[in-house]
Design a protein around this motif. Structure first.
Motif: not given
Length: 306
Positions: A123, A125-126, A132, A155-156, A159, A208, A217, A256, A260
């Protein structure tokens, strides 16, 4: 070594209730909507995001991120600044972030932060505002190269830049408001009681663990490729990354991956955009595009990507 962090227990503990007031929709900022130069092109950001004040969402994200770090540190699961993987992640972010600003001018004022948490989960995320986090399971189980880390991180980041979390929060608020207002008479609807509107837009958000739409996505994939390529990371690594994900998910889909969309359609979408981003990568590397060697994965069974 850092202790593994129980993410599922943390997620339930972080069910933070954010009361977000409804603001009047504003005009999208043209500079943030699409790159006017070479690279990928995407549509305008959803106007629904304007229903949620960006400052409030970013403040909520900062609060959650701080709580996450504090709990991870208490459990010896927060990697120290001196950890080699933390230094690696922050070095990659240092190259990506300057290339990200073209997608959202507000990002220049974000307090960007990158941390690593010990967890077997695959996993990353941002959060809104540039917060991040990567989990050790993602780096270790997929044996990510720097190029592949850049694809995930891009990618994150995309978003956050495209404000998908803000859009999701707005949609949640509208759904709550609709349910609330459905029980009110037509005359009350026409009168628009401000107190009812504010109450109806209260929503719970664990930033998160946001799950985005398939379109979000795909957009994050495409924008992430652009950011990575401009920063000097091979965008073809995205194809290898998702082949790795496919290998890993044959037994049980990682967290993750489950949030997605994956598979051949996703790989095909990336391949479709490679002609737009390979010139950016070759320019960043200072070599002619025709001189670029194929991208080779560090895992057996994945074919080179030309």
């Amino acid at each position: 070594m850092i202790t593994r962090f129980p993410i599922d227990r943390f997620a339930s503990a972080l069910a933070l209730l954010c009361l977000l007031g409804v603001a009047a929709p504003g005009q999208a900022q043209p500079a943030a909507e699409e790159s006017k130069e070479e690279g990928v092109k995407v549509g305008k950001m959803s106007s629904l995001r304007n229903l949620v004040p960006e400052e409030q969402l970013e403040a909520a994200a900062t609060q959650q991120y701080t709580a996450m770090k504090q709990q991870a540190q208490q459990q010896n699961a927060l990697a120290p600044d001196s950890h080699p993987q933390v230094r690696r992640l922050r070095a990659i972010a240092g190259k990506l972030v300057p290339q990200a600003l073209r997608w959202n001018p507000r990002a220049a004022d974000w307090k960007w932060e990158v941390n690593l948490i010990g967890s077997k989960d695959v996993n990353a995320f941002c959060m809104p505002g540039g917060k991040i986090a990567f989990y050790t399971g993602l780096l270790e189980r997929l044996q990510l190269t720097d190029d592949e880390v850049a694809i995930v991180m891009g990618h994150e980041i995309a978003h956050a830049l495209r404000e998908h979390g803000r859009e999701r929060a707005a949609k949640s608020g509208l759904a709550n408001a609709g349910a609330k207002l459905a029980g009110i008479g037509l005359s009350a609807l026409l009168g628009i009681d401000a107190n009812l509107t504010t109450a109806a837009t209260g929503l719970g958000a664990s930033l998160t663990m946001l799950k985005f739409s398939r379109d979000d996505e795909t957009e994050a994939d495409v924008v992430g490729l652009d950011i990575a390529a401009r920063a000097g990371y091979d965008p073809r690594a995205g194809v290898a990354l998702w082949h790795k994900m496919a290998q890993l998910s044959q037994s049980a889909p990682p967290q993750w991956l489950s949030s997605h969309p994956a598979g051949q359609n996703r790989i095909a979408e990336m391949q479709k955009h490679l002609p737009a981003v390979l010139p950016l990568y070759s320019r960043a590397k200072g070599v002619a595009q025709q001189s670029l060697p194929p991208y080779r994965s560090n895992v057996k069974g994945i074919a080179p990507v030309s």
